[in-house]
Design a protein around this motif. Structure first.
Motif, PDB file in Angstrom:
ATOM      1  N   PHE A 164       0.829  -1.208   0.000  1.00 13.49           N
ATOM      2  CA  PHE A 164       0.000   0.000   0.000  1.00 13.49           C
ATOM      3  C   PHE A 164       0.869   1.265   0.000  1.00 13.49           C
ATOM      4  CE2 PHE A 164      -2.357   3.360   2.226  1.00 13.49           C
ATOM      5  CZ  PHE A 164      -3.483   3.437   1.420  1.00 13.49           C
ATOM      6  N   LEU A 165       1.897   1.304   0.866  1.00 13.02           N
ATOM      7  CA  LEU A 165       2.764   2.485   0.935  1.00 13.02           C
ATOM      8  C   LEU A 165       3.592   2.646  -0.331  1.00 13.02           C
ATOM      9  CD1 LEU A 165       4.025   2.426   4.637  1.00 13.02           C
ATOM     10  CD2 LEU A 165       2.343   3.957   3.612  1.00 13.02           C
ATOM     11  N   ALA A 166       4.027   1.527  -0.924  1.00 17.51           N
ATOM     12  CA  ALA A 166       4.783   1.611  -2.173  1.00 17.51           C
ATOM     13  C   ALA A 166       3.930   2.211  -3.280  1.00 17.51           C
ATOM     14  CB  ALA A 166       5.287   0.231  -2.576  1.00 17.51           C
ATOM     15  N   GLY A 167       2.679   1.780  -3.357  1.00 18.44           N
ATOM     16  CA  GLY A 167       1.781   2.334  -4.360  1.00 18.44           C
ATOM     17  C   GLY A 167       1.392   3.766  -4.075  1.00 18.44           C
ATOM     18  N   LEU A 168       1.201   4.095  -2.804  1.00 14.96           N
ATOM     19  CA  LEU A 168       0.756   5.431  -2.414  1.00 14.96           C
ATOM     20  C   LEU A 168       1.864   6.468  -2.531  1.00 14.96           C
ATOM     21  CD1 LEU A 168      -1.536   7.170  -1.086  1.00 14.96           C
ATOM     22  CD2 LEU A 168      -0.497   6.582   1.113  1.00 14.96           C
ATOM     23  N   LEU A 169       3.057   6.130  -2.025  1.00 16.01           N
ATOM     24  CA  LEU A 169       4.137   7.105  -1.917  1.00 16.01           C
ATOM     25  C   LEU A 169       5.254   6.895  -2.926  1.00 16.01           C
ATOM     26  CD1 LEU A 169       4.493   7.192   1.989  1.00 16.01           C
ATOM     27  CD2 LEU A 169       3.066   8.644   0.537  1.00 16.01           C
ATOM     28  N   SER A 195       0.730 -10.623  -0.352  1.00 12.35           N
ATOM     29  CA  SER A 195      -0.143  -9.508   0.020  1.00 12.35           C
ATOM     30  C   SER A 195       0.276  -8.186  -0.617  1.00 12.35           C
ATOM     31  CB  SER A 195      -0.199  -9.359   1.542  1.00 12.35           C
ATOM     32  OG  SER A 195       1.097  -9.241   2.077  1.00 12.35           O
ATOM     33  N   SER A 196       1.565  -7.986  -0.855  1.00  4.37           N
ATOM     34  CA  SER A 196       2.001  -6.704  -1.433  1.00  4.37           C
ATOM     35  C   SER A 196       1.490  -6.533  -2.853  1.00  4.37           C
ATOM     36  CB  SER A 196       3.534  -6.599  -1.403  1.00  4.37           C
ATOM     37  OG  SER A 196       4.129  -7.598  -2.208  1.00  4.37           O
ATOM     38  N   ILE A 197       1.406  -7.629  -3.600  1.00  2.00           N
ATOM     39  CA  ILE A 197       0.888  -7.560  -4.968  1.00  2.00           C
ATOM     40  C   ILE A 197      -0.572  -7.110  -4.978  1.00  2.00           C
ATOM     41  CG2 ILE A 197       0.212  -8.993  -6.933  1.00  2.00           C
ATOM     42  CD1 ILE A 197       2.738 -10.593  -6.547  1.00  2.00           C
TER      43      ILE A 197
END
Length: 264
Positions: free
Chosen positions: A18-23, A226-228
């Motif tokens: 989520f943080l990788a996609g968001l930030l 889960s990260s995917i």
């Protein structure tokens, strides 16, 4: 305990994705500190906990960074004429970094990780609103910097985007192309870095069950699964949430995590 680690890493992977996609921030900055505290639960000794955390982090990043790089390629965000030479040298640097890590103690690796994280977080705080643009340097400068980025990223268990994106942006590459090049280079860092951690840890006898070299497979599986799923959700909310404010909060969080690692 293996099931506990798998469940914990499923939660960790959802946060990282989520943080990788968001930030737009690589997951290794979160994965490595979390694994340093988690891995001793399955009997990983303090002497090898950092190499196992670094190798596992890079192993997880292989899949997530490859997915991101493919998406950027489809959107023409990767200028391959600039990216290809950087990818070759950053791969060599990442492989070398894994062998350097194998020769260092966990205490030295933790200290190195903490210091570089603090520097990256401070830069993140200072550069959020920066807009000064410069031209590309001499042809040998970027390849040389990419080689050292590969070494540093491998020693930290990260894809290197936190270093490459500001570096390329500093030299006048557009943000869109900087992120695209960083994701392509991140695949090479993760692939060759994790290969190095597999080779250097392959014959060790003090690794926990279900290890492949320095890569701990249950943690790797949980993080990737889960990260995917959660990375696209982060991307979706990136246009709806105050990302600049969140980056500041995240940078402060990274500094606190780094200080905690140094103190312990």
């Amino acid at each position: 305990m293996i099931l506990t680690v798998l469940i914990f890493c499923l939660v960790l992977g959802s946060i990282v994705g989520f943080l990788a996609g968001l930030l737009g921030i690589g997951g290794g900055l979160i994965i490595v500190p979390a694994l340093v505290y988690l891995l001793p639960l399955v009997g990983v000794s303090s002497e090898i906990v950092m190499p196992v955390a670094l190798g596992t982090s890079l192993g997880a990043i292989v899949i997530t960074s490859a997915s991101a790089a493919f998406a950027h390629h489809r959107q023409d965000n990767i200028p391959w004429s600039l990216a290809r030479p950087l990818m070759i040298l950053i791969a060599i640097g990442a492989l070398l970094g894994a062998f350097i890590a194998d020769s260092l103690s966990s205490e030295v690796l933790a200290g190195f990780f903490s210091v570089v994280v603090v520097l990256l977080a401070v830069y993140m705080l200072l550069s959020i609103n920066a807009s000064k643009v410069r031209s590309l340097p001499a042809t040998y400068v970027l390849p040389s910097l990419s080689f050292f980025t590969g070494v540093i990223a491998s020693l930290m268990g990260i894809a290197g985007g936190a270093i490459l994106v500001p570096m390329l942006s500093f030299f006048g590459v557009s943000v869109r192309h900087s992120i695209g090049i960083a994701t392509a280079c991140g695949v090479m860092v993760a692939l060759f870095g994790s290969l190095g951690y597999i080779i250097t840890g392959f014959n060790l006898t003090n690794l926990p069950e279900w290890s492949f070299g320095y890569i701990y497979l249950p943690a790797l599986l949980g993080i990737v699964m889960s990260s995917i799923i959660f990375a696209p959700i982060g991307v979706k909310y990136a246009s709806q949430l105050p990302v600049k404010t969140l980056k500041k909060i995240f940078a402060v969080f990274l500094i606190l995590v780094a200080i905690k690692m140094m103190l312990s």
